[in-house]
Enzyme design. Structure first.
Site, mmCIF file in Angstrom:
data_model
loop_
_atom_site.group_PDB
_atom_site.id
_atom_site.type_symbol
_atom_site.label_atom_id
_atom_site.label_comp_id
_atom_site.label_asym_id
_atom_site.label_seq_id
_atom_site.Cartn_x
_atom_site.Cartn_y
_atom_site.Cartn_z
ATOM 1 N N HIS A 265 4.933 -1.079 -9.734
ATOM 2 C CA HIS A 265 3.709 -0.601 -9.037
ATOM 3 C C HIS A 265 2.507 -0.949 -9.922
ATOM 4 O O HIS A 265 2.325 -2.108 -10.280
ATOM 5 C CB HIS A 265 3.899 0.899 -8.776
ATOM 6 C CG HIS A 265 2.923 1.541 -7.846
ATOM 7 N ND1 HIS A 265 2.023 0.847 -7.082
ATOM 8 C CD2 HIS A 265 2.697 2.868 -7.556
ATOM 9 C CE1 HIS A 265 1.291 1.695 -6.357
ATOM 10 N NE2 HIS A 265 1.677 2.933 -6.639
ATOM 11 N N HIS A 306 5.443 -8.469 -2.781
ATOM 12 C CA HIS A 306 4.921 -7.179 -2.314
ATOM 13 C C HIS A 306 5.794 -6.685 -1.180
ATOM 14 O O HIS A 306 6.259 -7.488 -0.367
ATOM 15 C CB HIS A 306 3.471 -7.327 -1.825
ATOM 16 C CG HIS A 306 2.766 -6.016 -1.752
ATOM 17 N ND1 HIS A 306 2.882 -5.174 -0.671
ATOM 18 C CD2 HIS A 306 1.980 -5.396 -2.639
ATOM 19 C CE1 HIS A 306 2.173 -4.087 -0.904
ATOM 20 N NE2 HIS A 306 1.613 -4.191 -2.089
ATOM 21 N N ASP A 363 -2.160 -7.580 -8.772
ATOM 22 C CA ASP A 363 -2.041 -7.454 -10.228
ATOM 23 C C ASP A 363 -1.953 -8.784 -10.953
ATOM 24 O O ASP A 363 -1.949 -8.818 -12.180
ATOM 25 C CB ASP A 363 -0.801 -6.618 -10.583
ATOM 26 C CG ASP A 363 -0.973 -5.170 -10.189
ATOM 27 O OD1 ASP A 363 -2.084 -4.658 -10.378
ATOM 28 O OD2 ASP A 363 -0.016 -4.564 -9.695
#
Ligand code: CMC
Length: 430
Positions: A265, A306, A363
């Site tokens: 995460h 994802h 990210d």
């Protein structure tokens, strides 16, 4: 509208499944009465197909790469709005008028200080404590400071909680960094906007003047907008689940921070930079990719893939562009950017990634910007937490305000030992 039911093929017994329709996206099938009506559970570990709630805050179309906050595309918000405007939108459902924005902004600025006694908590951590560990502990401890406004059912109390949380989280994150860096805590300066204030608390020291670079403040504001909410992700679902018990809201926030920390995460931004550091040079990229594709290696391309986005993550596209802009404006030449672009190029043309629909996520590039702004790697995930606090608070408030809110209590398929009797100690193992 199509009708759905659950059919027992052996007995012909059918259970109607009512549909729950939203504004956008697929319908949800209401399986809440399946157990009561048929004696079976539904099973979905990892929640791939399961909605836990209805929500009016954020919409994602993972196949089309769409992300909307309260209906507005995130790229438009990043282009035209400040983080504080977006925070208002996420909390209240509408973009603010000039007066509403002024009042909200002032309220957030007035709540930035933390109780002096809270500061002493930081001194209790080991010198090398990870800032996320400090964030989890210190945010949880806010519950010990605010008993006055924890009537969760009172909208005014919820609003005060929301403003306090959003205002104090940068102060707490910066204090965690200062503890780690061995520097004095810096008080918030309320004449500064949200992102400038955070940069000032992070990087100023009492010994000399510090001027916030407007390019850095703008970049941070955009990153905060892109991270502000993402519907029922693991940390938000954790906040909702903890909050559904009626616990103190600050304690529920701490549970969200703990969930965010994991590398699958929010911890991925830190993991990406570590991965780029380990690869070291463009010439090692192919060898690393071979390891990623080898299932036995246990190595993943961090910042890729994802659960929801199976086309591209719209946030990643904006962040990649920002990354180029910020590095150029700050005159930073970071070889990690070249490395990241090479990894992306190889991954996007490789069947392993294409077949699995793995694309760069939010990210992948954010850490390179944070590095260029001067943030150490272990502060990347706290930065995510600062921004996501807005989403956590909004989801908690939305859930608590629902008249029919129930405790979140999943079921399980039990696979342990069959029922059996306890044997006296002397006869066990015989
Ligand atoms: N590198 C290599 N292979 C991958 C990756 C990756 N980053 N991500 C998924 N896969 C493979 C996985 O091995 C599996 O292959 P197979 O079908 O052959 O077994 C397939 O793709 C599906 O993966 P999954 O683990 O079932 O997918 P998931 O939806 O459960 O996990 C994820 C999603 C984000 C946890 C995962 O893609 C991942 O671990 N990515 C790296 C960590 C990361 O960047 N996380 C940040 C997510 S975005 C920000 C946020 O949510 O906070």
């Amino acid at each position: 509208m199509a009708r759905y039911s659950l059919l027992n093929e052996d007995t012909g017994e059918k259970v109607e499944l009512p549909s729950v329709s939203g504004t956008l996206g697929p319908v949800g099938l209401d399986v809440g009465k399946v157990y009561g009506n048929s004696g079976v559970f539904t099973y979905d570990p990892g929640f791939s197909s399961t909605c836990s709630t209805q929500s009016a805050i954020t919409y994602i179309d993972g196949d089309a790469g769409v992300l909307l906050y309260r209906g507005y595309p995130v790229d438009q918000l990043a282009k035209h709005c400040s983080f504080i405007e977006v925070a208002y939108l996420i909390l209240n459902g509408e973009l603010p008028t000039a007066d509403q924005l002024e009042a909200f902004d002032q309220s957030i600025r007035r709540h930035t200080m933390i109780n002096e006694n809270l500061k002493s908590f930081f001194g209790g951590f080991r010198y090398d404590a990870h800032p996320m560990a400090m964030l989890t502990g210190v945010v949880g401890s806010l519950s010990a400071f605010y008993h006055d406004t924890t009537n969760n059912k009172d909208p005014k109390h919820r609003e005060i909680f929301a403003h306090r949380m959003i205002a104090k989280i940068p102060t707490i994150a910066a204090a965690a960094y200062k503890r780690y860096a061995g520097q004095p805590f810096m008080y918030p300066q309320n004449h500064l906007d949200y992102s400038s204030n955070f940069l000032n608390m992070m990087f100023s020291v009492p010994a000399e003047p510090y001027h916030v670079n407007p390019v850095a403040a703008k970049a941070l504001d955009v990153l905060f907008i892109l991270h502000a909410d993402h519907e029922q992700n693991a940390s938000t679902s954790t906040v909702r689940m903890a909050g559904s018990t009626g616990t103190n809201p600050y304690a529920a926030m701490a549970s969200g921070i703990a969930a965010l920390w994991g590398p699958a995460h929010g911890g991925a931004n830190e993991a990406v930079l570590k991965m780029l550091g380990e690869i070291g040079d463009v010439k090692n990229v192919q060898g690393f990719m071979d390891k990623v594709k080898d299932k036995n290696s246990g190595v993943r391309l961090m910042g890729f893939g994802h659960r929801v986005y199976k086309n591209f993550d719209p946030r990643a596209t904006i962040i990649r562009d920002e990354c180029h802009k910020v590095l150029k404006a700050l005159n930073v030449d970071d070889p990690k950017l070249e490395l990241a672009m090479k990894l992306e190029e190889i991954a996007l043309s490789d069947d392993y990634f294409k077949e699995r629909k793995l694309y760069p996520n939010v990210d992948f590039y954010s850490g390179i910007i944070y590095s260029a702004l001067g943030f150490p790697v272990n502060m990347f995930t706290p930065m995510f937490a600062v921004a996501r606090t807005v989403g956590w608070v909004a989801h908690w408030s939305e859930m608590i305000a629902e008249p029919g809110m129930r405790i979140a209590r999943p079921r399980q398929v039990y696979v342990g030992a069959d029922a059996r009797d306890v044997q006296p100690l002397a006869s066990r193992g015989a």
